[in-house]
Motif scaffolding. Structure first.
Motif, PDB file in Angstrom:
ATOM      1  N   UNK A  35     101.737 126.101  95.966  1.00 17.07           N
ATOM      2  CA  UNK A  35     102.398 127.401  96.055  1.00 17.07           C
ATOM      3  C   UNK A  35     101.888 128.284  97.192  1.00 17.07           C
ATOM      4  N   UNK A  36     101.112 127.709  98.135  1.00 21.33           N
ATOM      5  CA  UNK A  36     100.558 128.487  99.239  1.00 21.33           C
ATOM      6  C   UNK A  36     101.151 128.029 100.564  1.00 21.33           C
ATOM      7  N   UNK A  37     101.706 128.976 101.311  1.00 16.14           N
ATOM      8  CA  UNK A  37     102.392 128.653 102.563  1.00 16.14           C
ATOM      9  C   UNK A  37     101.388 128.378 103.684  1.00 16.14           C
ATOM     10  N   UNK A  38     101.827 127.645 104.711  1.00 14.20           N
ATOM     11  CA  UNK A  38     100.975 127.447 105.892  1.00 14.20           C
ATOM     12  C   UNK A  38     100.894 128.726 106.714  1.00 14.20           C
ATOM     13  N   UNK A  39      99.941 128.767 107.610  1.00 12.74           N
ATOM     14  CA  UNK A  39      99.774 129.938 108.466  1.00 12.74           C
ATOM     15  C   UNK A  39     100.560 129.776 109.760  1.00 12.74           C
ATOM     16  N   UNK A  40     100.764 130.887 110.444  1.00 10.70           N
ATOM     17  CA  UNK A  40     101.308 130.852 111.794  1.00 10.70           C
ATOM     18  C   UNK A  40     100.128 130.750 112.755  1.00 10.70           C
ATOM     19  N   UNK A  52      93.143 122.891 107.547  1.00  9.42           N
ATOM     20  CA  UNK A  52      94.442 122.300 107.833  1.00  9.42           C
ATOM     21  C   UNK A  52      95.512 123.348 108.018  1.00  9.42           C
ATOM     22  N   UNK A  53      96.687 123.090 107.437  1.00  6.54           N
ATOM     23  CA  UNK A  53      97.846 123.939 107.719  1.00  6.54           C
ATOM     24  C   UNK A  53      97.694 125.367 107.200  1.00  6.54           C
ATOM     25  N   UNK A  54      96.822 125.563 106.216  1.00  3.47           N
ATOM     26  CA  UNK A  54      96.644 126.912 105.665  1.00  3.47           C
ATOM     27  C   UNK A  54      95.499 127.653 106.330  1.00  3.47           C
ATOM     28  N   UNK A  55      94.938 127.063 107.374  1.00  2.00           N
ATOM     29  CA  UNK A  55      93.840 127.705 108.068  1.00  2.00           C
ATOM     30  C   UNK A  55      94.323 128.671 109.134  1.00  2.00           C
TER      31      UNK A  55
END
Length: 256
Positions: A9-14, A221-224
Motif C-alpha cells: 500500500x506504499x507508493x514509489x517515490x519520484x 529501492x523504489x520507495x527510497x
C-alpha cells in the motif's frame, strides 16, 4: 507466502538518477526467448553480483543503489536482470492486496516464471566476462528470489540477502547454501532469528544482520527518496555493509 502489508500500500517515490550502466541481451536464451539484463560496474572486476529489484521493477533509486554498489570497494560487476517480461503494474494495484499478489505470483514465480533460468543466464554472462565469484542480492520480494537461487543444489553463490526483505523467514531460508546478509527496516519482522537459524550450517563467513530502525520499507529501492539526507546516509551505509560482506566472502573463497 505474502508480501508485508506496507509493501502492498506504499507508493514509489519520484526520484532521479543518471544510470551508469547499460542494458544488454543475455547470450543465453531463457525459455526460448531473448532476455535483458542491466550491467554496471568496472570491466576489470572478477567479482560478480546478481541484483534483483523489488516488485515495482526498475526505478531510479534502485538503479542508483546497484550503480553505487558496483563501484564500492574495488568494484563489482553487477547484473540486474529484467525479471518481469512486462512493465510492472504494481503501482496501480496498491491497496488491492489480492490483485497485487495474483500479479506477482503470475509474473514473479521463481520456477514458473523461469526466474531460476534467468538468474543462471545472468551468472553465465558474468562468468564469460571474467567473473570468478558470485553473490546475489535482492530488494524486498527480490530477497526471497535471491534466497531461492542460493538454495539450489548447484548454487555458486557465496552470499545472499538484501535490504528490507519480504517473505524471508526461517522456513524459506532453511535450505540456503551460503551465508545471509539481511538489512531490515522498521517495518519488517525481526530478521535476527532468520539469520541465527542458518548459523548451524557453519559457513566460512558468519551471517550478518542489522536493523535500520529509522528507515521505512523500501528505502534502498523504489520507495527510497535519497534526496532526503537521512535516507541517503542510510542507503550509503547499507551499500557499504553489502560491499564489505561480499568482498569478505570472495576473499575467504579465494584463499580456501
Amino acid at each position: 507466502m505474502t508480501l508485508i502489508e506496507v509493501c502492498c500500500n506504499t507508493s514509489p517515490t519520484n526520484a532521479e538518477w543518471v544510470n551508469k550502466g547499460v542494458d544488454k541481451v543475455l547470450p543465453t536464451k531463457v525459455n526460448g526467448e531473448d532476455r535483458l539484463t542491466y550491467r554496471t560496474g568496472p570491466k576489470e572486476s572478477k567479482r560478480g553480483i546478481i541484483g534483483i529489484y523489488d516488485i515495482f521493477g526498475f526505478h531510479p533509486t534502485a538503479y542508483q543503489f546497484f550503480d553505487r554498489l558496483a563501484l564500492a570497494n574495488e568494484g563489482f560487476k553487477v547484473s540486474v536482470p529484467h525479471m518481469f517480461k512486462v512493465v510492472s503494474p504494481v503501482e496501480q494495484l496498491l491497496g488491492n492486496r489480492p490483485a497485487l499478489m495474483e500479479w506477482v505470483s503470475k509474473h514473479g514465480d521463481y520456477k514458473n516464471s523461469h526466474l531460476d533460468a534467468l538468474i543462471r543466464a545472468a551468472v553465465e554472462d558474468l562468468r564469460a566476462d571474467g567473473c570468478t565469484s558470485f553473490s546475489i542480492i535482492g530488494q524486498c520480494w527480490g530477497t526471497w528470489i535471491a534466497v531461492q537461487a542460493a538454495s539450489e543444489e548447484d548454487s555458486l553463490f557465496l552470499a545472499a540477502g538484501g535490504p528490507h526483505p519480504s517473505m524471508t523467514t526461517i522456513e524459506t531460508v532453511k535450505d540456503v547454501r551460503c551465508p545471509l546478509i539481511l538489512l531490515a527496516s522498521k517495518d519488517e519482522d525481526d530478521m535476527l532469528p532468520v539469520v541465527e537459524s542458518v548459523k548451524h550450517k557453519n559457513f566460512a563467513v558468519e551471517s550478518f544482520h542489522k536493523r535500520f530502525e529509522n528507515m521505512h520499507h523500501g528505502w534502498c529501492g523504489c520507495r527510497g527518496d535519497w534526496k532526503d539526507p537521512e535516507q541517503f546516509k542510510a542507503g550509503l551505509e547499507a551499500i557499504k555493509l553489502f560491499a564489505d560482506y561480499f568482498t569478505k566472502v570472495a576473499e575467504v573463497s579465494e584463499h580456501q
